[in-house]
Design a protein around this motif. Structure first.
Motif, short mmCIF file in Angstrom:
data_model
loop_
_atom_site.label_atom_id
_atom_site.label_comp_id
_atom_site.label_asym_id
_atom_site.label_seq_id
_atom_site.Cartn_x
_atom_site.Cartn_y
_atom_site.Cartn_z
N VAL A 136 0.83 -1.20 0.00
CA VAL A 136 0.00 0.00 0.00
C VAL A 136 0.87 1.25 0.00
O VAL A 136 1.97 1.26 0.56
N LEU A 137 0.39 2.30 -0.67
CA LEU A 137 0.98 3.63 -0.57
C LEU A 137 -0.05 4.48 0.16
O LEU A 137 -1.18 4.67 -0.33
N ASP A 138 0.29 4.96 1.33
CA ASP A 138 -0.59 5.79 2.15
C ASP A 138 0.21 7.02 2.54
O ASP A 138 1.23 6.90 3.22
N PRO A 139 -0.23 8.22 2.14
CA PRO A 139 0.57 9.42 2.45
C PRO A 139 0.75 9.66 3.94
O PRO A 139 1.64 10.41 4.33
N ARG A 140 -0.03 8.99 4.78
CA ARG A 140 0.10 9.15 6.24
C ARG A 140 1.11 8.18 6.84
O ARG A 140 1.43 8.26 8.03
N VAL A 141 1.59 7.22 6.04
CA VAL A 141 2.53 6.20 6.53
C VAL A 141 3.82 6.27 5.74
O VAL A 141 3.81 6.13 4.51
N GLN A 142 4.92 6.51 6.44
CA GLN A 142 6.25 6.56 5.82
C GLN A 142 6.28 7.52 4.62
O GLN A 142 6.88 7.22 3.58
N ALA A 143 5.59 8.64 4.75
CA ALA A 143 5.55 9.69 3.70
C ALA A 143 5.10 9.13 2.35
O ALA A 143 5.48 9.61 1.30
N GLY A 144 4.24 8.11 2.40
CA GLY A 144 3.70 7.55 1.16
C GLY A 144 4.58 6.53 0.48
O GLY A 144 4.26 6.08 -0.62
N ALA A 145 5.67 6.11 1.12
CA ALA A 145 6.53 5.08 0.53
C ALA A 145 5.75 3.76 0.48
O ALA A 145 4.96 3.48 1.38
N CYS A 147 4.63 0.33 1.34
CA CYS A 147 4.85 -0.47 2.55
C CYS A 147 3.98 -1.72 2.51
O CYS A 147 2.98 -1.77 1.80
N LEU A 148 4.34 -2.71 3.32
CA LEU A 148 3.47 -3.86 3.51
C LEU A 148 2.19 -3.38 4.20
O LEU A 148 2.24 -2.54 5.11
N VAL A 149 1.05 -3.88 3.76
CA VAL A 149 -0.24 -3.49 4.32
C VAL A 149 -0.24 -3.76 5.83
O VAL A 149 0.22 -4.80 6.29
N GLY A 150 -0.74 -2.78 6.59
CA GLY A 150 -0.87 -2.93 8.03
C GLY A 150 0.42 -2.76 8.80
O GLY A 150 0.46 -3.01 10.00
N THR A 151 1.49 -2.32 8.10
CA THR A 151 2.78 -2.10 8.76
C THR A 151 3.34 -0.74 8.32
O THR A 151 2.76 -0.06 7.49
N ARG A 152 4.47 -0.41 8.87
CA ARG A 152 5.22 0.77 8.44
C ARG A 152 6.53 0.32 7.77
O ARG A 152 7.50 1.06 7.73
N ILE A 153 6.54 -0.90 7.23
CA ILE A 153 7.76 -1.48 6.66
C ILE A 153 7.81 -1.21 5.16
O ILE A 153 7.03 -1.76 4.39
N PRO A 154 8.73 -0.33 4.71
CA PRO A 154 8.85 -0.06 3.27
C PRO A 154 9.34 -1.29 2.51
O PRO A 154 10.23 -2.02 2.98
N ASP A 173 12.60 -11.21 11.33
CA ASP A 173 13.06 -9.87 11.73
C ASP A 173 11.92 -8.86 11.73
O ASP A 173 11.81 -8.03 12.63
N PHE A 174 11.08 -8.92 10.72
CA PHE A 174 10.00 -7.93 10.58
C PHE A 174 8.68 -8.41 11.20
O PHE A 174 7.70 -7.66 11.20
N ASP A 175 8.65 -9.65 11.69
CA ASP A 175 7.45 -10.22 12.30
C ASP A 175 6.26 -10.18 11.33
O ASP A 175 5.16 -9.73 11.67
N VAL A 176 6.53 -10.65 10.12
CA VAL A 176 5.50 -10.76 9.08
C VAL A 176 5.59 -12.15 8.47
O VAL A 176 6.54 -12.90 8.75
N SER A 177 4.64 -12.48 7.62
CA SER A 177 4.65 -13.81 7.00
C SER A 177 5.66 -13.89 5.85
O SER A 177 6.07 -12.85 5.29
N LEU A 178 6.01 -15.09 5.50
CA LEU A 178 6.88 -15.33 4.35
C LEU A 178 6.23 -14.79 3.07
O LEU A 178 6.89 -14.23 2.20
N GLU A 179 4.89 -14.93 2.98
CA GLU A 179 4.16 -14.43 1.82
C GLU A 179 4.27 -12.90 1.73
O GLU A 179 4.35 -12.35 0.63
#
Length: 199
Positions: A136-145, A147-154, A173-179
């Protein structure tokens, strides 16, 4: 966007015939999220065969008609847009108009402009862009970079770390799924290869 920087810079200024810009940057020489959406719609219109001159004239017509600065980033405007061959059309007051040529007419094989991955807020402004599954690109999260949905991980951070870590280690490391990791890497590869984002 799948376009060269030179082309985007050209679109952001009047052309040599004094036709206005396709999209003026919101911040001096930097584009906002709404500008990015406008540019994505412009890319779709150019890909459909609309000339740059017709695109510029059409944007000016839409700006004047709707009294908005960025008509290509407004849900209610996009819903009225279409192409027919190389014609840039809008359905205004129940009639089809060729915006690039400023004429009303009957057009065949009309193809509507449809953005299935860009979501708009209650005011018709672009809210988020989901260019790929799990991204997702959300201008409120990481300046719109991106990111994985539901995270702040670019996605770019994941791709950068993938050079030295395994998929499994990144997921831990990122506590997300392999997918999620695989989706981020596939998306980042698409971007780094110069392909535009899906709209």
């Amino acid at each position: 966007l799948g376009r060269s920087v030179d082309e985007l810079v050209r679109w952001s200024a009047p052309d040599r015939n004094e036709l206005g810009p396709v999209v003026s940057p919101s911040f001096d020489r930097a584009f906002s999220f709404a500008d990015l959406v406008s540019l994505r719609v412009a890319v779709a219109l150019r890909d459909a065969g609309v000339s740059e001159g017709d695109l510029r004239r059409g944007v000016a017509e839409l700006s004047s008609h709707f009294q908005v600065d960025r008509p290509l980033a407004r849900r209610e405007v996009i819903a009225l847009l279409a192409t027919s061959g190389a014609s840039f059309l809008a359905e205004l007051e129940g009639e089809w108009y060729d915006l690039g040529r400023r004429q009303q007419g009957v057009f065949h094989d009309i193809v509507r402009v449809y953005l299935r991955r860009i979501e708009f807020d209650a005011h018709g402004e672009p809210d988020v862009w989901r260019p790929a599954d799990r991204v997702v690109l959300d201008p409120r999260v990481q300046a719109g970079a991106p990111c994985l949905v539901g995270t702040r991980i670019p996605t770019s951070a994941i791709a950068e770390l993938y050079e030295s870590e395994s998929l499994e280690d990144l997921a831990l490391d990122f506590d997300v799924s392999l997918e999620d990791i695989e989706a981020a890497l596939a998306f980042q590869h698409q971007v780094d290869s110069g392909h535009g984002l899906a709209a």
